[in-house]
Design a protein around this motif. Structure first.
Motif, PDB file in Angstrom:
ATOM      1  N   ARG A 180       0.832  -1.203   0.000  1.00  0.00           N
ATOM      2  CA  ARG A 180       0.000   0.000   0.000  1.00  0.00           C
ATOM      3  C   ARG A 180       0.867   1.254   0.000  1.00  0.00           C
ATOM      4  O   ARG A 180       0.588   2.214  -0.707  1.00  0.00           O
ATOM      5  CB  ARG A 180      -0.928   0.006   1.218  1.00  0.00           C
ATOM      6  CG  ARG A 180      -1.819   1.247   1.287  1.00  0.00           C
ATOM      7  CD  ARG A 180      -2.717   1.254   2.502  1.00  0.00           C
ATOM      8  NE  ARG A 180      -3.452   2.507   2.591  1.00  0.00           N
ATOM      9  CZ  ARG A 180      -4.597   2.754   1.980  1.00  0.00           C
ATOM     10  NH1 ARG A 180      -5.148   1.830   1.217  1.00  0.00           N
ATOM     11  NH2 ARG A 180      -5.205   3.939   2.114  1.00  0.00           N
ATOM     12  N   GLN A 181       1.916   1.234   0.797  1.00  0.00           N
ATOM     13  CA  GLN A 181       2.842   2.364   0.814  1.00  0.00           C
ATOM     14  C   GLN A 181       3.697   2.347  -0.454  1.00  0.00           C
ATOM     15  O   GLN A 181       3.978   1.284  -1.000  1.00  0.00           O
ATOM     16  CB  GLN A 181       3.738   2.297   2.039  1.00  0.00           C
ATOM     17  CG  GLN A 181       3.053   2.726   3.329  1.00  0.00           C
ATOM     18  CD  GLN A 181       2.661   4.184   3.336  1.00  0.00           C
ATOM     19  OE1 GLN A 181       1.484   4.504   3.253  1.00  0.00           O
ATOM     20  NE2 GLN A 181       3.631   5.072   3.423  1.00  0.00           N
ATOM     21  N   GLY A 182       4.118   3.526  -0.888  1.00  0.00           N
ATOM     22  CA  GLY A 182       5.017   3.605  -2.033  1.00  0.00           C
ATOM     23  C   GLY A 182       4.341   3.951  -3.332  1.00  0.00           C
ATOM     24  O   GLY A 182       4.988   3.964  -4.386  1.00  0.00           O
ATOM     25  N   ILE A 183       3.034   4.240  -3.295  1.00  0.00           N
ATOM     26  CA  ILE A 183       2.317   4.649  -4.504  1.00  0.00           C
ATOM     27  C   ILE A 183       2.244   6.169  -4.551  1.00  0.00           C
ATOM     28  O   ILE A 183       1.961   6.823  -3.544  1.00  0.00           O
ATOM     29  CB  ILE A 183       0.910   4.019  -4.547  1.00  0.00           C
ATOM     30  CG1 ILE A 183       1.023   2.519  -4.837  1.00  0.00           C
ATOM     31  CG2 ILE A 183       0.021   4.706  -5.578  1.00  0.00           C
ATOM     32  CD1 ILE A 183      -0.285   1.785  -4.887  1.00  0.00           C
ATOM     33  N   SER A 184       2.519   6.730  -5.718  1.00  0.00           N
ATOM     34  CA  SER A 184       2.483   8.180  -5.908  1.00  0.00           C
ATOM     35  C   SER A 184       1.690   8.519  -7.162  1.00  0.00           C
ATOM     36  O   SER A 184       1.707   7.775  -8.147  1.00  0.00           O
ATOM     37  CB  SER A 184       3.898   8.748  -6.035  1.00  0.00           C
ATOM     38  OG  SER A 184       4.657   8.498  -4.861  1.00  0.00           O
ATOM     39  N   LEU A 185       0.999   9.654  -7.121  1.00  0.00           N
ATOM     40  CA  LEU A 185       0.236  10.138  -8.273  1.00  0.00           C
ATOM     41  C   LEU A 185       0.973  11.319  -8.900  1.00  0.00           C
ATOM     42  O   LEU A 185       1.483  12.193  -8.182  1.00  0.00           O
ATOM     43  CB  LEU A 185      -1.160  10.597  -7.858  1.00  0.00           C
ATOM     44  CG  LEU A 185      -2.262   9.540  -7.806  1.00  0.00           C
ATOM     45  CD1 LEU A 185      -1.992   8.532  -6.708  1.00  0.00           C
ATOM     46  CD2 LEU A 185      -3.626  10.186  -7.612  1.00  0.00           C
ATOM     47  N   VAL A 186       1.015  11.326 -10.227  1.00  0.00           N
ATOM     48  CA  VAL A 186       1.649  12.428 -10.938  1.00  0.00           C
ATOM     49  C   VAL A 186       0.741  12.903 -12.064  1.00  0.00           C
ATOM     50  O   VAL A 186      -0.059  12.137 -12.605  1.00  0.00           O
ATOM     51  CB  VAL A 186       3.030  12.028 -11.512  1.00  0.00           C
ATOM     52  CG1 VAL A 186       3.991  11.685 -10.399  1.00  0.00           C
ATOM     53  CG2 VAL A 186       2.895  10.853 -12.465  1.00  0.00           C
ATOM     54  N   LEU A 187       0.862  14.173 -12.407  1.00  0.00           N
ATOM     55  CA  LEU A 187       0.068  14.794 -13.459  1.00  0.00           C
ATOM     56  C   LEU A 187       0.974  15.152 -14.620  1.00  0.00           C
ATOM     57  O   LEU A 187       1.939  15.903 -14.447  1.00  0.00           O
ATOM     58  CB  LEU A 187      -0.615  16.056 -12.922  1.00  0.00           C
ATOM     59  CG  LEU A 187      -1.498  16.849 -13.877  1.00  0.00           C
ATOM     60  CD1 LEU A 187      -2.735  16.049 -14.265  1.00  0.00           C
ATOM     61  CD2 LEU A 187      -1.904  18.181 -13.241  1.00  0.00           C
ATOM     62  N   VAL A 188       0.700  14.597 -15.799  1.00  0.00           N
ATOM     63  CA  VAL A 188       1.552  14.858 -16.962  1.00  0.00           C
ATOM     64  C   VAL A 188       0.698  15.196 -18.181  1.00  0.00           C
ATOM     65  O   VAL A 188      -0.446  14.753 -18.290  1.00  0.00           O
ATOM     66  CB  VAL A 188       2.453  13.641 -17.297  1.00  0.00           C
ATOM     67  CG1 VAL A 188       3.379  13.320 -16.142  1.00  0.00           C
ATOM     68  CG2 VAL A 188       1.619  12.428 -17.652  1.00  0.00           C
TER      69      VAL A 188
END
Length: 379
Positions: A180-188
């Protein structure tokens, strides 16, 4: 539990019903499919929906939205499901805007939300990497080298991914798939160097894409929320997605049922209406009961979103699992009751059968949600 819509919500539903029946019947979806339309939906129809305020129903007022609530949005999505309407509403507003609302920076919201309200920009959430919906299985890598961030890997079944202006990408910045830890969201931006987009023509005409990230470089300002803590943002987004997809599917279910009942009243065998056959009446009664059960679950889940209830995740999985099963049942029964022509492309029933199969996989199939429901209850 909200079992009925209030007057304003009913008016919105009736308005959407009349507009979509006139401007976006099932025939419009057929034409988009047959023409292999490059956009995948009518830009003119989307402009008209934007002018009606559909794109801003749940967006915050401070950014030009109406903040009308998810019960209102669900009513519109149900009507879209009735007509198999193609639009970026689900991908841009339900998924994309929710991610920015819950985790985006003030700068990101100020830049994007007004453009969403005006219909000048579209979003897509890139999450799945395999055949089945498993958010924690995310493996697309976000490599961090000082202030430089790079994305590597592929996403599949990205709703409206081929036409979206910006992509919200679920990445793994630490740990291993399943954590669960270690997920990131990015906007491109979709046009960023290193991004390859391949459109996927789904059997039901729905828009999707495979997106490959070849060492795509981004900046820290493109992160959506804290790094490594993306699931705290993503889970509420997925709950909204599951509930709203269930609302859209409910519309399709109701339309298939209504058309089937009308057919039973008209079709004759042995000089009598087949609707008089007791066996078919029993099967229709079972479908009716299942649909009403689903309607209660969907309305309850939509109301839970509006009321910020603590059990939204439970209600989301309950609604999606019930609707998944019901759409399969009703579309199967409709084909059988229409006879051999039910599966032909000439008859619309077959289109709903295909839509059911694809929609079931969006935001998780019944097995996924039953397992999730049990886990949330501690089993």
């Amino acid at each position: 539990m909200n079992m009925i819509l209030n007057e304003e919500q009913r008016l919105l539903k009736e308005t959407a019903h009349g507009f979509l029946q006139s401007h976006a019947p099932v025939a419009a979806m057929r034409k988009l499919r047959d023409d292999r339309d490059t956009l995948g939906y009518s830009a003119e129809l989307w402009r008209q929906l934007v002018e009606l305020g559909i794109a801003s129903i749940v967006l915050p007022e401070e950014y030009g939205g109406l903040d009308f609530g998810f019960l209102g949005l669900g009513a519109v999505l149900e009507e879209m499901g009735r007509n198999l309407t193609a639009s970026p509403l689900f991908s841009s507003v339900v998924l994309g805007a929710s991610a920015l609302e819950l985790g985006g920076s003030e700068q990101q919201r100020q830049e994007i939300f007004p453009q969403l309200v005006e219909g000048k920009l579209s979003l897509a959430l890139a999450i799945d990497e395999q055949q089945h919906h498993q958010p924690l299985a995310t493996a697309v890598k976000l490599q961090i080298e000082g202030d430089a961030l790079r994305i590597t890997g592929s996403k599949v079944f990205v709703q409206d991914g081929h036409s979206a202006d910006k992509l919200l990408v679920v990445t793994r910045s630490s740990g291993k798939p399943g954590d669960r830890q270690g997920i990131s969201l990015v906007l491109v931006d979709r046009e960023t160097a290193g991004i390859e987009v391949t459109r996927t023509h789904m059997m039901d005409g729905r828009n999707a894409a495979k997106i490959t990230f070849n060492d795509v470089e981004i900046t820290p300002e493109q992160l959506v929320g804290p790094i490594n803590q993306g699931m705290d943002i993503l889970q509420p987004v997925l709950d909204r997605g599951a509930i709203c997809m269930a609302a859209e599917m409910l519309g399709g279910i109701q339309e298939v049922f209504d058309r089937t009942i009308e057919y039973l009243k008209e079709r004759e065998q042995f000089d009598v209406k087949i609707g008089s056959f007791q066996a078919l009446q029993h099967r229709a009664a079972i479908m009716y009961c299942k649909i009403e059960q689903c309607r209660s679950a969907v309305l309850d889940a939509l109301a839970a979103l509006d009321n910020h209830s603590t059990d939204v995740s439970l209600k989301a999985s309950q609604a999606k699992a019930l609707v998944n099963d019901c759409y399969i049942l009703v579309s199967n029964e409709a084909v059988q009751m229409h006879g051999g022509m039910g599966i032909t492309d000439e008859l619309d029933i077959g289109l709903y059968l295909k839509r059911a199969r694809v929609s079931v996989q969006i935001m998780g199939d019944s097995l996924y949600h039953r397992d999730r429901y049990a886990s949330l209850l501690g089993y």
